[in-house]
Design an enzyme around this catalytic site. Structure first.
Site, PDB file in Angstrom:
ATOM      1  N   ARG A   1       0.847  -1.191   0.000  1.00  0.00           N
ATOM      2  CA  ARG A   1       0.000   0.000   0.000  1.00  0.00           C
ATOM      3  C   ARG A   1       0.882   1.240   0.000  1.00  0.00           C
ATOM      4  O   ARG A   1       1.918   1.292   0.699  1.00  0.00           O
ATOM      5  CB  ARG A   1      -0.910   0.026   1.234  1.00  0.00           C
ATOM      6  CG  ARG A   1      -2.140  -0.860   1.123  1.00  0.00           C
ATOM      7  CD  ARG A   1      -3.119  -0.379   0.060  1.00  0.00           C
ATOM      8  NE  ARG A   1      -4.334  -1.174  -0.038  1.00  0.00           N
ATOM      9  CZ  ARG A   1      -4.553  -2.144  -0.926  1.00  0.00           C
ATOM     10  NH1 ARG A   1      -3.621  -2.471  -1.806  1.00  0.00           N
ATOM     11  NH2 ARG A   1      -5.712  -2.779  -0.974  1.00  0.00           N
TER      12      ARG A   1
ATOM     13  N   HIS B   1      -1.599   0.104 -10.133  1.00  0.00           N
ATOM     14  CA  HIS B   1      -2.230  -0.858  -9.208  1.00  0.00           C
ATOM     15  C   HIS B   1      -2.755  -2.081  -9.978  1.00  0.00           C
ATOM     16  O   HIS B   1      -3.961  -2.352  -9.975  1.00  0.00           O
ATOM     17  CB  HIS B   1      -3.365  -0.172  -8.431  1.00  0.00           C
ATOM     18  CG  HIS B   1      -3.766  -0.941  -7.192  1.00  0.00           C
ATOM     19  ND1 HIS B   1      -4.125  -0.333  -6.013  1.00  0.00           N
ATOM     20  CD2 HIS B   1      -3.862  -2.269  -6.936  1.00  0.00           C
ATOM     21  CE1 HIS B   1      -4.433  -1.243  -5.114  1.00  0.00           C
ATOM     22  NE2 HIS B   1      -4.278  -2.432  -5.658  1.00  0.00           N
TER      23      HIS B   1
HETATM   24  P1  NDP Z   1      -1.915 -10.860   5.096  1.00  0.00           P
HETATM   25  O1  NDP Z   1      -2.782 -10.308   6.151  1.00  0.00           O
HETATM   26  O2  NDP Z   1      -2.026 -12.300   4.736  1.00  0.00           O
HETATM   27  O3  NDP Z   1      -0.389 -10.578   5.439  1.00  0.00           O
HETATM   28  C1  NDP Z   1       0.047  -9.374   5.951  1.00  0.00           C
HETATM   29  C2  NDP Z   1       1.487  -9.554   6.400  1.00  0.00           C
HETATM   30  O4  NDP Z   1       1.983  -8.291   6.863  1.00  0.00           O
HETATM   31  C3  NDP Z   1       1.597 -10.538   7.571  1.00  0.00           C
HETATM   32  O5  NDP Z   1       2.749 -11.309   7.451  1.00  0.00           O
HETATM   33  C4  NDP Z   1       1.706  -9.598   8.767  1.00  0.00           C
HETATM   34  O6  NDP Z   1       2.386 -10.143   9.876  1.00  0.00           O
HETATM   35  C5  NDP Z   1       2.508  -8.467   8.168  1.00  0.00           C
HETATM   36  N1  NDP Z   1       2.329  -7.267   8.979  1.00  0.00           N
HETATM   37  C6  NDP Z   1       1.210  -6.561   9.196  1.00  0.00           C
HETATM   38  N2  NDP Z   1       1.439  -5.557  10.057  1.00  0.00           N
HETATM   39  C7  NDP Z   1       2.739  -5.645  10.380  1.00  0.00           C
HETATM   40  C8  NDP Z   1       3.582  -4.906  11.241  1.00  0.00           C
HETATM   41  N3  NDP Z   1       3.117  -3.881  11.971  1.00  0.00           N
HETATM   42  N4  NDP Z   1       4.855  -5.278  11.346  1.00  0.00           N
HETATM   43  C9  NDP Z   1       5.341  -6.323  10.643  1.00  0.00           C
HETATM   44  N5  NDP Z   1       4.594  -7.063   9.805  1.00  0.00           N
HETATM   45  C10 NDP Z   1       3.312  -6.727   9.680  1.00  0.00           C
HETATM   46  O7  NDP Z   1      -2.170  -9.966   3.783  1.00  0.00           O
HETATM   47  P2  NDP Z   1      -1.919 -10.365   2.278  1.00  0.00           P
HETATM   48  O8  NDP Z   1      -0.576 -10.959   2.189  1.00  0.00           O
HETATM   49  O9  NDP Z   1      -3.071 -11.121   1.743  1.00  0.00           O
HETATM   50  O10 NDP Z   1      -1.950  -8.922   1.591  1.00  0.00           O
HETATM   51  C11 NDP Z   1      -1.018  -7.956   1.945  1.00  0.00           C
HETATM   52  C12 NDP Z   1      -1.386  -6.633   1.295  1.00  0.00           C
HETATM   53  O11 NDP Z   1      -1.096  -6.643  -0.106  1.00  0.00           O
HETATM   54  C13 NDP Z   1      -2.874  -6.280   1.317  1.00  0.00           C
HETATM   55  O12 NDP Z   1      -3.278  -5.827   2.583  1.00  0.00           O
HETATM   56  C14 NDP Z   1      -2.933  -5.190   0.276  1.00  0.00           C
HETATM   57  O13 NDP Z   1      -2.608  -3.967   0.881  1.00  0.00           O
HETATM   58  C15 NDP Z   1      -1.830  -5.577  -0.700  1.00  0.00           C
HETATM   59  N6  NDP Z   1      -2.364  -6.045  -1.984  1.00  0.00           N
HETATM   60  C16 NDP Z   1      -2.022  -5.340  -3.123  1.00  0.00           C
HETATM   61  C17 NDP Z   1      -2.477  -5.760  -4.345  1.00  0.00           C
HETATM   62  C18 NDP Z   1      -2.052  -5.058  -5.575  1.00  0.00           C
HETATM   63  O14 NDP Z   1      -2.619  -5.301  -6.646  1.00  0.00           O
HETATM   64  N7  NDP Z   1      -1.060  -4.203  -5.514  1.00  0.00           N
HETATM   65  C19 NDP Z   1      -3.367  -6.919  -4.493  1.00  0.00           C
HETATM   66  C20 NDP Z   1      -3.624  -7.604  -3.247  1.00  0.00           C
HETATM   67  C21 NDP Z   1      -3.142  -7.161  -2.055  1.00  0.00           C
HETATM   68  P3  NDP Z   1       1.780 -11.401  10.679  1.00  0.00           P
HETATM   69  O15 NDP Z   1       1.890 -12.564   9.704  1.00  0.00           O
HETATM   70  O16 NDP Z   1       2.647 -11.544  11.828  1.00  0.00           O
HETATM   71  O17 NDP Z   1       0.354 -11.068  10.984  1.00  0.00           O
HETATM   72  C1  OXD Z   2      -6.323  -5.784  -2.921  1.00  0.00           C
HETATM   73  C2  OXD Z   2      -5.852  -4.920  -3.963  1.00  0.00           C
HETATM   74  O1  OXD Z   2      -6.132  -5.417  -1.773  1.00  0.00           O
HETATM   75  O2  OXD Z   2      -6.290  -5.087  -5.106  1.00  0.00           O
HETATM   76  O3  OXD Z   2      -6.881  -6.845  -3.216  1.00  0.00           O
HETATM   77  O4  OXD Z   2      -5.031  -4.048  -3.731  1.00  0.00           O
END
Ligand code: NDP
Ligand code: OXD
Length: 317
Positions: free
Chosen positions: A229, A277
């Site tokens: 993000r 995006h």
């Molecule tokens: P998940 O919830 O599965 O994973 C999030 C990861 O981030 C976890 O490993 C989590 O740690 C870690 N995390 C969150 N907060 C912290 C913190 N404060 N410190 C350290 N690590 C942290 O999400 P996804 O993997 O499914 O998706 C991640 C992001 O990707 C989405 O939220 C979205 O913003 C983005 N995205 C972008 C897309 C695009 O097209 N560009 C498409 C899809 C998603 P822990 O495992 O310990 O909880």
């Molecule tokens: C998602 C994205 O969060 O598209 O799925 O960014």
């Protein structure tokens, strides 16, 4: 025969009609009689909603919702919607086919940058057989966020022979990936990362995480790819470090404001690649199947918090 479960669909920036067939088919596939209707502001008496950036009126007009399915992984904008009932369960997509596409995007730019592939093709292509071929130890790739997407990226990159490290909030163990957890270890993680991939959700803890101090902890000449993000990075600090030469390049797929405003410096910066995006488009059929499985489980009495993709509102993801 019981009456069908009514489900409101409110998908901004997506072709809503194209989702209705896959959602109906997926519900039929799990034995749920469902009636999907596009939310257009009038009450549908819905039990569930499938949303992406829905209008806030949805929650006023549909007081009978038992859960909301987010047709994407990131929920920060949904959580910020005024009028979102505080105890309404939210379920987000978990991978649903996005993770391999995002890993492909990262590996593409990783190869393009680390192997200098940008030099070939196009009107200014290098036409020389005696170009550099990198033969040394490949750079260490560090992935921020080791969830459904980050873990997939880390493992895909590792398969191409890069040393890989990852950082998450809670400790993880992933084959071939050196794992770091918690704010206390972020500095150490960054100091050993030459190629940083941001796959973090936006939450109170991750907002503005990559500021000048943090980005300066990367070694000189490091590269950045952001597919998480935009709000996790302080734009002016990133630009300053690119200008000073501390950072070599940035590939950015996500931004604080989207679409990225036409006047934004990122569009024209020689060290920045902007993509709109698109690294992880939500594939309709797998997403519809995941949503249908969630609806079937809720209808069978499973508590929302026991389902994959249940959003912990206190954590913010
Ligand atoms: P998940 O919830 O599965 O994973 C999030 C990861 O981030 C976890 O490993 C989590 O740690 C870690 N995390 C969150 N907060 C912290 C913190 N404060 N410190 C350290 N690590 C942290 O999400 P996804 O993997 O499914 O998706 C991640 C992001 O990707 C989405 O939220 C979205 O913003 C983005 N995205 C972008 C897309 C695009 O097209 N560009 C498409 C899809 C998603 P822990 O495992 O310990 O909880
Ligand atoms: C998602 C994205 O969060 O598209 O799925 O960014």
């Amino acid at each position: 025969m019981p009456s069908p479960v009514r489900i409101a669909v409110a998908l901004s920036n997506m072709n809503t009609e194209s989702w209705l067939g896959p959602l109906r088919d997926a519900c039929a596939g799990v034995g749920v009689a469902a009636q999907f209707e596009v939310f257009e502001g009038r009450p549908l008496d819905a039990r569930y909603a499938v949303v992406w950036l829905p209008p806030p009126e949805l929650f006023m007009v549909e007081p009978g919702l038992r859960a909301v399915f987010n047709a994407g992984a990131g929920v920060e904008r949904l959580l910020a919607l005024p009028g979102l009932p505080p105890s309404l369960p939210i379920l987000r997509l978990v991978d649903a086919g996005m993770a391999p596409k995002m890993a492909e995007y990262v590996c593409f730019y990783l190869a393009r940058i680390t192997r200098g592939l940008h030099r070939f093709g196009g009107p200014n292509a290098v036409r020389d057989w005696n170009v550099d071929r990198p033969r040394g130890v490949p750079p260490t790739v560090g992935v921020l966020g080791l969830g459904a997407i980050g873990a997939h990226i880390a493992q895909a990159v590792q398969m191409f022979g890069y040393p890989v490290r990852g950082w998450s909030r809670t400790p993880k163990s992933l084959a071939g990936v050196e794992c770091f957890a918690g704010a206390a270890r972020l500095g150490e993680f960054l100091a050993g990362t030459q190629f940083l991939v941001d796959a973090l959700p936006l939450s109170e803890e991750t907002r503005d995480l990559l500021d000048r101090d943090r980005l300066s902890q990367l070694p000189t000449g490091a590269h950045l790819i952001n597919v998480g993000r935009g709000g996790t990075i302080v734009d002016d600090d990133l630009l300053a470090l690119l200008d000073s030469g501390h950072l070599a390049s940035a590939v950015l797929d996500v931004f604080r404001v989207e679409p990225l405003p036409a006047e934004h410096r990122y569009w024209h910066h020689p060290k920045v690649t902007v993509t709109p995006h698109l690294s992880g488009p939500t594939p309709r059929e797998p997403a519809a199947r995941q949503i249908a499985q969630g609806i079937a489980a809720l209808e069978a009495g499973t508590p929302p918090s026991a389902l994959p993709g249940y959003v912990d509102r206190a954590r913010g993801y």
